[in-house]
Design an enzyme around this catalytic site. Sequence first.
Site, PDB file in Angstrom:
ATOM      1  N   LYS A 115       0.692  -1.762  -0.015  1.00  0.00           N
ATOM      2  CA  LYS A 115      -0.088  -0.414  -0.293  1.00  0.00           C
ATOM      3  C   LYS A 115       0.807   1.347   0.265  1.00  0.00           C
ATOM      4  CE  LYS A 115      -4.448  -2.121   1.211  1.00  0.00           C
ATOM      5  NZ  LYS A 115      -5.417  -2.007   2.122  1.00  0.00           N
ATOM      6  N   LYS A 197      -4.319  -9.608  -7.030  1.00  0.00           N
ATOM      7  CA  LYS A 197      -5.781  -9.892  -6.682  1.00  0.00           C
ATOM      8  C   LYS A 197      -6.619  -8.848  -6.997  1.00  0.00           C
ATOM      9  CE  LYS A 197      -5.703  -8.370  -2.689  1.00  0.00           C
ATOM     10  NZ  LYS A 197      -5.398  -7.502  -1.541  1.00  0.00           N
ATOM     11  N   LYS A 200     -11.156  -3.998  -4.012  1.00  0.00           N
ATOM     12  CA  LYS A 200     -11.756  -2.967  -4.185  1.00  0.00           C
ATOM     13  C   LYS A 200     -11.158  -2.039  -4.263  1.00  0.00           C
ATOM     14  CE  LYS A 200     -13.127  -4.163   0.555  1.00  0.00           C
ATOM     15  NZ  LYS A 200     -12.010  -3.534   1.420  1.00  0.00           N
TER      16      LYS A 200
HETATM   17  P1  TYM Z   1      -9.909  -5.898   2.877  1.00  0.00           P
HETATM   18  O1  TYM Z   1     -11.303  -5.058   3.529  1.00  0.00           O
HETATM   19  O2  TYM Z   1      -8.577  -5.951   2.146  1.00  0.00           O
HETATM   20  O3  TYM Z   1     -10.796  -7.333   2.891  1.00  0.00           O
HETATM   21  C1  TYM Z   1     -11.777  -8.014   3.276  1.00  0.00           C
HETATM   22  C2  TYM Z   1     -11.944  -9.535   3.065  1.00  0.00           C
HETATM   23  O4  TYM Z   1     -11.871  -9.862   2.127  1.00  0.00           O
HETATM   24  C3  TYM Z   1     -10.498 -10.723   1.391  1.00  0.00           C
HETATM   25  N1  TYM Z   1     -10.604 -10.510   0.649  1.00  0.00           N
HETATM   26  C4  TYM Z   1      -9.889 -11.772  -0.647  1.00  0.00           C
HETATM   27  N2  TYM Z   1      -9.871 -13.041  -0.771  1.00  0.00           N
HETATM   28  C5  TYM Z   1     -10.186 -13.417  -2.050  1.00  0.00           C
HETATM   29  N3  TYM Z   1      -9.422 -12.524  -3.002  1.00  0.00           N
HETATM   30  C6  TYM Z   1      -9.458 -10.970  -3.112  1.00  0.00           C
HETATM   31  N4  TYM Z   1      -9.072 -11.028  -4.118  1.00  0.00           N
HETATM   32  C7  TYM Z   1     -10.213 -10.860  -1.543  1.00  0.00           C
HETATM   33  N5  TYM Z   1      -9.595  -9.283  -1.831  1.00  0.00           N
HETATM   34  C8  TYM Z   1     -10.019  -9.713  -0.442  1.00  0.00           C
HETATM   35  C9  TYM Z   1      -9.804 -10.449   2.763  1.00  0.00           C
HETATM   36  O5  TYM Z   1      -8.659 -11.185   3.136  1.00  0.00           O
HETATM   37  C10 TYM Z   1     -10.449  -9.951   4.067  1.00  0.00           C
HETATM   38  O6  TYM Z   1     -10.549 -11.319   4.801  1.00  0.00           O
HETATM   39  N6  TYM Z   1      -7.219  -6.068   7.295  1.00  0.00           N
HETATM   40  C11 TYM Z   1      -8.334  -6.235   6.709  1.00  0.00           C
HETATM   41  C12 TYM Z   1      -9.627  -6.143   7.450  1.00  0.00           C
HETATM   42  C13 TYM Z   1      -9.666  -6.816   9.400  1.00  0.00           C
HETATM   43  C14 TYM Z   1      -9.943  -7.240   9.442  1.00  0.00           C
HETATM   44  C15 TYM Z   1      -9.868  -7.481  11.150  1.00  0.00           C
HETATM   45  C16 TYM Z   1     -10.076  -8.812   8.296  1.00  0.00           C
HETATM   46  C17 TYM Z   1      -9.152  -5.426   9.963  1.00  0.00           C
HETATM   47  N7  TYM Z   1      -9.805  -6.035  11.511  1.00  0.00           N
HETATM   48  C18 TYM Z   1     -10.145  -8.359  12.061  1.00  0.00           C
HETATM   49  C19 TYM Z   1     -10.155  -9.996  10.015  1.00  0.00           C
HETATM   50  C20 TYM Z   1     -10.479  -9.447  11.453  1.00  0.00           C
HETATM   51  C21 TYM Z   1      -8.668  -6.242   4.913  1.00  0.00           C
HETATM   52  O7  TYM Z   1      -7.564  -5.163   5.280  1.00  0.00           O
HETATM   53  O8  TYM Z   1      -9.160  -7.062   4.638  1.00  0.00           O
END
Ligand code: TYM
Length: 333
Positions: A115, A197, A200
Amino acid sequence: MENNKKTILSGIQPSGAMTLGTYLGALKNWAALSETYDCYFTIVDMHAITARQDPAELRKRTLSQLAQYIACGIDPQNNTLFIQSHVPAHAQLGWVLSCYTMFGELSRMTQFKDKSAKNAENINAGLFTYPSLMAADILLYQADLVPVGDDQKQHIELTRDVAVRFNGVYGDVFKLPEPYIPKIGARIMDLQSPTEKMSKSEISGGGCVLLLDSPDDIMRSFKRAKTDSETSVRHDPAEKPGVSNLMQIYSACTNKSFSAIEDEFAGKGYGDFKQSVGEVVVETLRPIREEALRLIADKSYLETIYAQGAQKAAATANRTLNKVYKKIGFITA
Ligand code: TYM
């Protein structure tokens, strides 16, 4: 009500509209696990502001995300759905844990490196300490399991390291969480750049499928999906990233194995294959989209859900926070 269920916590940033990757990597499994676990699912708006957000858009996306959680099959009566900033214990424990997370550990985080490379003009302190806040999200609820996609594994490992460090000094305060990463769907790639990947926050190239995309848009995205110069549907992520990604999506939506998919499309061209993948995705997302659009229109219902959720979440989170404050020597207010 007291129960013996194990606990789940997971979250998604409202930093962009949720994608097929978010669904197959995380949300789908949340819904599947939500019957058997005591679940806390949060919309992590505090994490989202590590990148600059438009305030009106952030508000809109936060509510829309809540509607989509419910539309994916997570029952808000049996699960706790809440907005992270509504539960101050996250910021409070996040600060404490940042004092137990090492600079070197944070510097090694792949997500931080990615990032900050992509956003060189806004490498803020929050982006750097983000994993301490994420550790707080998880540890506040004494979560056993954290269902996420592949890219979050490193953050959960760090969460465990921080918890072990803290417990080592103060006794057993935190439960050590395990990641739950699906075998299929843990890393969905961009349809136009299948070595990247699906994300969003980067939807501009047309290789991203959103949960709320119309069936026509979904079909168009799949018809345009990048493949290769061969014609065989074969799983080989290194040599055939585009086709392998489409196979992963097809497998995640149908539960068919890769070899069954190879058989099904043997002798058929990529055109047929892409059409079929598009169709199963349309049918997978159709009920979610319809229900989400209905719920988005019912703002007062969503307000009730997040208000209830915040109360339930805060009750659990504050128990852990109070314990932590006592252990580290803060005088109880
Ligand atoms: P985030 O918001 O980027 O993504 C949310 C969830 O979706 C999964 N994900 C994917 N899985 C498969 N293929 C993809 N292309 C893909 N894009 C996103 C991510 O692995 C995630 O599970 N840091 C985290 C948010 C967070 C969190 C937490 C998660 C904050 N606190 C506590 C679990 C527990 C994040 O940026 O996810």
